[in-house]
Design an enzyme around this catalytic site. Structure first.
Site, PDB file in Angstrom:
ATOM      1  CE  LYS A  78      -3.693  -2.562   2.220  1.00  0.00           C
ATOM      2  NZ  LYS A  78      -4.301  -3.024   3.483  1.00  0.00           N
ATOM      3  CD  GLN A  92      -3.120  -4.614   6.759  1.00  0.00           C
ATOM      4  OE1 GLN A  92      -3.046  -3.635   6.023  1.00  0.00           O
ATOM      5  NE2 GLN A  92      -3.765  -5.713   6.416  1.00  0.00           N
ATOM      6  CG  ASP A  99      -9.606  -0.336   5.128  1.00  0.00           C
ATOM      7  OD1 ASP A  99      -9.269  -0.522   3.943  1.00  0.00           O
ATOM      8  OD2 ASP A  99      -9.032  -0.848   6.098  1.00  0.00           O
TER       9      ASP A  99
END
Ligand code: NAP
Length: 288
Positions: A54, A98, A121
């Protein structure tokens, strides 16, 4: 084989190129760049690779990456404090915690601390509520990637029979909402669905997000359907989707492969979400 194979790598590359161009324009207009903060707690190797990918993707499109790594013994309140600081930091447009986190850190609970306007997200309760109510906001990355693939292939969603197999909060539920917002007639299936094969056979757009290798067989696919396979299952024969690809390719008009279908879209949509978050903040008067 009749179906046109939807090339997720190519679509993801186009989305990334669009984001890179739009980041440049954003910088010309605002003097700042979008910023994505990733938070990794502990040293799980797979999570480490996801975060590194990412960050690399951010660099490639001109998004500033803030790579926060905490030890495996970090406390819940340490992570919570970091998220609060990132929420308050004007250089940070998007925040990604994460998951999974080590046991002493309640990752899912902490994710709800993320400012909804920085929730790239798109998975926190406020983002889910905004999606359900049709309010502007950040949408989950993998489901948005599915819509992008369908649009790129020119599949019409208006009035289409869409069947989503799988009802997870990560994929199935938000995807059903996105399809509904595009005026598809949406049916959601799950492990208790009585006639799964028969329901799938009705679908103009069939999406499998199940986690069972090759569950969806060729004779479950309506001739001319678009089949999107979200599944990523590691088997002894290698990576397999939730759809029996060779069989389903016969009746389908469009189909995604695994790998190279939905997979590459997730990070591309994360980049787009980070830019969207930066634009929304700039519009509201805050910095990037
Ligand atoms: P999940 O949370 O395990 O949810 C699976 C869903 O499938 C559940 O709703 C479950 O029903 C349903 N299901 C399980 N077995 C079934 C069966 N035999 N018949 C009908 N429905 C069944 O999984 P997920 O997180 O949504 O992920 C699904 C797949 O997508 C996995 O292979 C995952 O690796 C992959 N994935 C890929 C990406 C990507 O970037 N490409 C991103 C996320 C996930 P119940 O609710 O009734 O239990």
């Amino acid at each position: 084989m009749a179906a046109t194979i939807i090339d997720g790598k190519a679509v993801a590359a186009r989305v990334r190129a669009d984001v890179a161009r739009d980041v440049e324009q954003f910088e010309r207009e605002t003097g700042g760049r979008p910023g994505l903060a990733t938070v990794l707690v502990g040293d799980d190797p797979a999570s480490g690779i996801y975060v590194a990918n990412k960050q690399k993707a951010c660099e490639e499109v001109g998004i500033t990456g803030f790579d926060h790594r905490l030890g495996g013994d970090a406390s819940h309140s340490e992570v919570s404090d970091l998220l609060d600081r990132l929420n308050a930091d004007d250089a940070v447009s998007g925040i990604l915690l994460q998951l999974p986190t080590p046991p002493q850190v309640d990752g899912p609970a902490l994710a709800t601390r993320i400012d909804p306007d920085k929730d790239v997200d798109g998975l926190t309760p406020i983002s889910a509520g905004r999606l359900a109510l049709g309010i502007e906001g950040l949408r989950p990355c993998t489901p948005s990637g599915v819509i992008e693939l369908l649009d790129d292939a020119g599949v019409s969603l208006e009035g289409a029979e869409a069947v989503v197999v799988g009802r997870s909060n990560l994929v199935g539920k938000p995807l059903a909402q996105l399809l509904l917002a595009r005026n598809a007639t949406v049916t959601m299936c799950h492990s208790r669905t009585r006639d799964l094969a028969g329901t799938c056979r009705r679908a103009d757009v069939l999406v499998a997000a199940v986690g069972v290798p090759e569950l969806v067989r060729g004779d479950w696919v309506k001739p001319g359907a678009a089949v999107i396979d979200v599944g990523m299952n590691r088997t002894e024969e290698g990576l397999r989707g939730d759809v029996a690809f060779a069989e389903a390719s016969e009746p389908a008009a469009f189909i995604t492969p695994v790998p190279g279908g939905v997979g590459p879209m997730t990070i591309a949509m994360l980049l787009r979400n980070t830019l969207t978050a930066a634009r929304l903040r700039a519009r509201s008067g805050a910095a990037a």
